[in-house]
Design a protein around this motif. Structure first.
Motif, mmCIF file in Angstrom:
data_model
loop_
_atom_site.group_PDB
_atom_site.id
_atom_site.type_symbol
_atom_site.label_atom_id
_atom_site.label_comp_id
_atom_site.label_asym_id
_atom_site.label_seq_id
_atom_site.Cartn_x
_atom_site.Cartn_y
_atom_site.Cartn_z
ATOM 1 N N PRO A 39 -19.601 5.719 7.581
ATOM 2 C CA PRO A 39 -19.321 6.273 6.260
ATOM 3 C C PRO A 39 -18.889 7.725 6.352
ATOM 4 C CG PRO A 39 -21.700 6.080 6.630
ATOM 5 C CD PRO A 39 -21.031 5.389 7.770
ATOM 6 N N GLU A 40 -17.976 8.109 5.446
ATOM 7 C CA GLU A 40 -17.513 9.488 5.400
ATOM 8 C C GLU A 40 -18.554 10.352 4.699
ATOM 9 O OE1 GLU A 40 -13.248 10.202 4.499
ATOM 10 O OE2 GLU A 40 -13.350 8.116 3.839
ATOM 11 N N PRO A 41 -18.621 11.636 5.041
ATOM 12 C CA PRO A 41 -19.530 12.537 4.322
ATOM 13 C C PRO A 41 -19.166 12.565 2.844
ATOM 14 C CG PRO A 41 -18.624 13.579 6.296
ATOM 15 C CD PRO A 41 -17.890 12.302 6.107
ATOM 16 N N LEU A 42 -20.194 12.706 1.963
ATOM 17 C CA LEU A 42 -19.979 12.688 0.523
ATOM 18 C C LEU A 42 -19.014 13.781 0.092
ATOM 19 C CD1 LEU A 42 -20.657 11.610 -2.270
ATOM 20 C CD2 LEU A 42 -22.645 13.129 -2.337
ATOM 21 N N GLU A 43 -19.136 14.983 0.701
ATOM 22 C CA GLU A 43 -18.267 16.093 0.326
ATOM 23 C C GLU A 43 -16.802 15.751 0.567
ATOM 24 O OE1 GLU A 43 -20.838 16.263 2.287
ATOM 25 O OE2 GLU A 43 -22.305 17.552 1.289
ATOM 26 N N ALA A 44 -16.535 15.073 1.688
ATOM 27 C CA ALA A 44 -15.155 14.708 2.025
ATOM 28 C C ALA A 44 -14.613 13.680 1.048
ATOM 29 C CB ALA A 44 -15.086 14.170 3.457
ATOM 30 N N VAL A 45 -15.476 12.711 0.657
ATOM 31 C CA VAL A 45 -15.051 11.680 -0.283
ATOM 32 C C VAL A 45 -14.706 12.300 -1.628
ATOM 33 C CG1 VAL A 45 -15.796 9.651 -1.585
ATOM 34 C CG2 VAL A 45 -16.383 9.863 0.838
ATOM 35 N N LEU A 46 -15.583 13.205 -2.121
ATOM 36 C CA LEU A 46 -15.353 13.853 -3.406
ATOM 37 C C LEU A 46 -14.100 14.712 -3.386
ATOM 38 C CD1 LEU A 46 -18.995 14.908 -4.347
ATOM 39 C CD2 LEU A 46 -17.662 13.036 -5.309
ATOM 40 N N GLU A 47 -13.860 15.386 -2.256
ATOM 41 C CA GLU A 47 -12.699 16.254 -2.128
ATOM 42 C C GLU A 47 -11.402 15.454 -2.099
ATOM 43 O OE1 GLU A 47 -10.948 19.642 0.946
ATOM 44 O OE2 GLU A 47 -13.002 18.925 1.134
ATOM 45 N N GLU A 48 -11.456 14.247 -1.483
ATOM 46 C CA GLU A 48 -10.251 13.458 -1.326
ATOM 47 C C GLU A 48 -9.958 12.573 -2.537
ATOM 48 O OE1 GLU A 48 -10.683 11.184 2.198
ATOM 49 O OE2 GLU A 48 -10.676 12.911 3.540
ATOM 50 N N GLU A 49 -10.933 12.375 -3.438
ATOM 51 C CA GLU A 49 -10.770 11.431 -4.537
ATOM 52 C C GLU A 49 -9.576 11.738 -5.439
ATOM 53 O OE1 GLU A 49 -11.258 8.056 -6.497
ATOM 54 O OE2 GLU A 49 -12.346 8.663 -4.693
ATOM 55 N N PRO A 50 -9.380 12.994 -5.910
ATOM 56 C CA PRO A 50 -8.213 13.258 -6.756
ATOM 57 C C PRO A 50 -6.892 13.000 -6.032
ATOM 58 C CG PRO A 50 -9.811 15.048 -6.935
ATOM 59 C CD PRO A 50 -10.246 14.186 -5.789
ATOM 60 N N ARG A 52 -6.420 10.910 -3.566
ATOM 61 C CA ARG A 52 -6.309 9.464 -3.398
ATOM 62 C C ARG A 52 -5.836 8.802 -4.690
ATOM 63 N NH1 ARG A 52 -10.852 5.506 -3.029
ATOM 64 N NH2 ARG A 52 -10.156 3.746 -1.791
ATOM 65 N N GLU A 53 -6.389 9.259 -5.806
ATOM 66 C CA GLU A 53 -6.005 8.704 -7.097
ATOM 67 C C GLU A 53 -4.543 8.989 -7.406
ATOM 68 O OE1 GLU A 53 -7.221 9.634 -11.663
ATOM 69 O OE2 GLU A 53 -8.864 9.157 -10.296
ATOM 70 N N GLN A 54 -4.109 10.210 -7.138
ATOM 71 C CA GLN A 54 -2.702 10.561 -7.359
ATOM 72 C C GLN A 54 -1.785 9.722 -6.478
ATOM 73 O OE1 GLN A 54 -2.572 14.775 -6.658
ATOM 74 N NE2 GLN A 54 -3.962 15.227 -8.361
ATOM 75 N N SER A 55 -2.236 9.455 -5.249
ATOM 76 C CA SER A 55 -1.443 8.643 -4.335
ATOM 77 C C SER A 55 -1.290 7.220 -4.864
ATOM 78 C CB SER A 55 -2.105 8.620 -2.952
ATOM 79 O OG SER A 55 -1.430 7.743 -2.087
ATOM 80 N N ILE A 56 -2.359 6.665 -5.452
ATOM 81 C CA ILE A 56 -2.313 5.319 -6.028
ATOM 82 C C ILE A 56 -1.300 5.269 -7.172
ATOM 83 C CG2 ILE A 56 -3.629 3.614 -7.361
ATOM 84 C CD1 ILE A 56 -6.106 4.464 -5.730
ATOM 85 N N TRP A 57 -1.330 6.285 -8.033
ATOM 86 C CA TRP A 57 -0.401 6.327 -9.158
ATOM 87 C C TRP A 57 1.048 6.492 -8.678
ATOM 88 C CZ3 TRP A 57 -0.903 5.551 -14.371
ATOM 89 C CH2 TRP A 57 -2.206 5.392 -14.849
ATOM 90 N N ARG A 58 1.273 7.377 -7.721
ATOM 91 C CA ARG A 58 2.630 7.589 -7.220
ATOM 92 C C ARG A 58 3.179 6.306 -6.579
ATOM 93 N NH1 ARG A 58 5.071 12.366 -5.979
ATOM 94 N NH2 ARG A 58 5.786 11.455 -4.027
ATOM 95 N N ARG A 59 2.338 5.650 -5.784
ATOM 96 C CA ARG A 59 2.767 4.407 -5.134
ATOM 97 C C ARG A 59 3.023 3.318 -6.177
ATOM 98 N NH1 ARG A 59 -0.729 0.687 -4.130
ATOM 99 N NH2 ARG A 59 -2.476 2.125 -3.856
ATOM 100 N N GLY A 60 2.110 3.199 -7.139
ATOM 101 C CA GLY A 60 2.229 2.150 -8.144
ATOM 102 C C GLY A 60 3.427 2.295 -9.063
#
Length: 367
Positions: A39-50, A52-60
């Protein structure tokens, strides 16, 4: 009597797919189990979430962006304002299936703003259009898909083939992952294999299912589902319904009956009536929406298959003409790809530029 099925959670459902095939009989994706990773550290997950979300929207929205926003880059680039520019912009909006009425309204608002602010050239239209689209999409208030009432009942409606069953499965997986007790109700008793498909998804996601035999009364299945949800202290109930053509009057009457039965057994329910539309059908989806809205009040729309659509401009028409908020959009096959609708994310992803487009802009400014 309804048959109950309690399933163990299958961790391979939706998350971490490595390959995908399909069952030809049920047309349900079969996903391989993910490989074990630390599992990734929680801080890294929280930092990458926005990001990651933008990437999903751009791809979609990549296909819609190529058809709509990319040609606008040339249109807006350092050209003098003229009726020709507005005509080309109108053509681009109609090409993305924004719809005649909504397109006309947008063009008129842009013309008025240009008369008021007197920009130097057409490049200002890009920001003006983004702001107008954002304002239109933010007109309707948004709320969480699941409220405080228990059980919270979601009635899913829509014609066959729009992605309703898959959307149900993704919602169930999401709510289950959030720690909610979920019950699926297979009230689509008309379509061949509809019950079996939902049964497969219930097992894969790890939630319970209420079903009758094929051809049974949908209202009777809904009745048993609500009674069972109350008895078992379920958090969220998702009721699937038949999806024959919306022009079939007897079927629409059956849907009204399902709605009445749910309300009688649990006053105030269904708390959400979500219409699933196929974004790739463009303005035809809006025609379907008007028909369903006549039968019972819709609380929201799920636009499925946005990732494969060049007609995603129907998002604007749904909000403007139907007066119903878009609750979720389907941007891909994975669970995470069914995203809560965000006007900001939609507009930013639609107008985001590729590296080549950004370079052209820089060169244009340097000239």
């Amino acid at each position: 009597m309804a048959k109950w099925f309690t399933w163990r959670k299958n961790e391979s459902a939706f998350e971490g797919e490595t390959s995908e095939t399909s069952d030809p009989k049920l047309d349900v994706p079969v996903l391989d189990a993910p490989s074990a990773t630390s599992p990734e550290p929680l801080e890294a997950v929280l930092e990458e979430e926005p990001v990651r979300e933008q990437s999903i929207w751009r791809r979609g929205l990549a296909r819609l962006r190529r058809v709509f926003a990319t040609p606008l880059g040339q249109l807006f680039r350092r050209r003098p304002l003229s009726e020709e520019v507005f005509a080309e912009l109108e053509e681009a909006l109609l090409g993305a299936d924004v719809g005649v009425q909504t397109t006309t309204d947008l063009i008129e608002r842009l013309r008025e703003r240009c008369r008021r602010e007197k920009p130097d050239d057409a490049s200002a239209l890009r920001d003006y259009l983004k702001e107008e689209m954002l304002g239109l999409l933010q007109k309707l208030p948004s709320s969480p898909l699941v409220g405080a009432t228990r059980p919270w009942v979601i009635l899913m409606v829509g014609v066959n083939g729009v992605g309703k069953t898959t959307s149900i499965a993704k919602l169930a997986a999401r709510f289950h992952r959030e720690g909610k007790k979920v019950l699926l109700v297979a009230a689509d008793t008309f379509r061949a294999a509809a019950i079996e498909q939902l049964e497969v998804w219930a097992g894969r996601v790890g939630v319970e299912l209420v079903k009758h035999h094929s051809g049974a009364s949908p209202a009777a299945v809904a009745f048993d589902g609500v009674r069972a949800a109350i008895a078992r202290k379920v958090d969220v109930v998702i009721v699937d319904t038949a999806g024959r053509l919306h022009t079939k009057t007897p079927l629409m009457e059956e849907l009204k009956k399902v709605h009445r039965v749910i309300d009688r057994e649990l006053p105030g329910a269904p708390h959400e009536v979500l219409l699933v539309l196929d974004a790739s059908t463009g303005q035809n989806a809006l025609i379907q929406a008007f028909t369903f809205q006549k039968a019972f009040p819709l609380t929201g729309v799920i636009l499925a298959k946005m990732d494969g659509s060049a007609k995603g401009g129907v998002v604007l028409s749904v909000v403007e003409r139907l007066g119903v908020p878009i609750r979720c959009v389907g941007l891909g096959e994975k669970e995470e790809d069914l995203q809560d609708f965000s006007a900001e994310n939609f507009v930013e992803a639609l107008f985001s530029q590729s590296e080549s487009e950004t370079s052209l802009d820089r060169e244009s400014r340097a000239e």
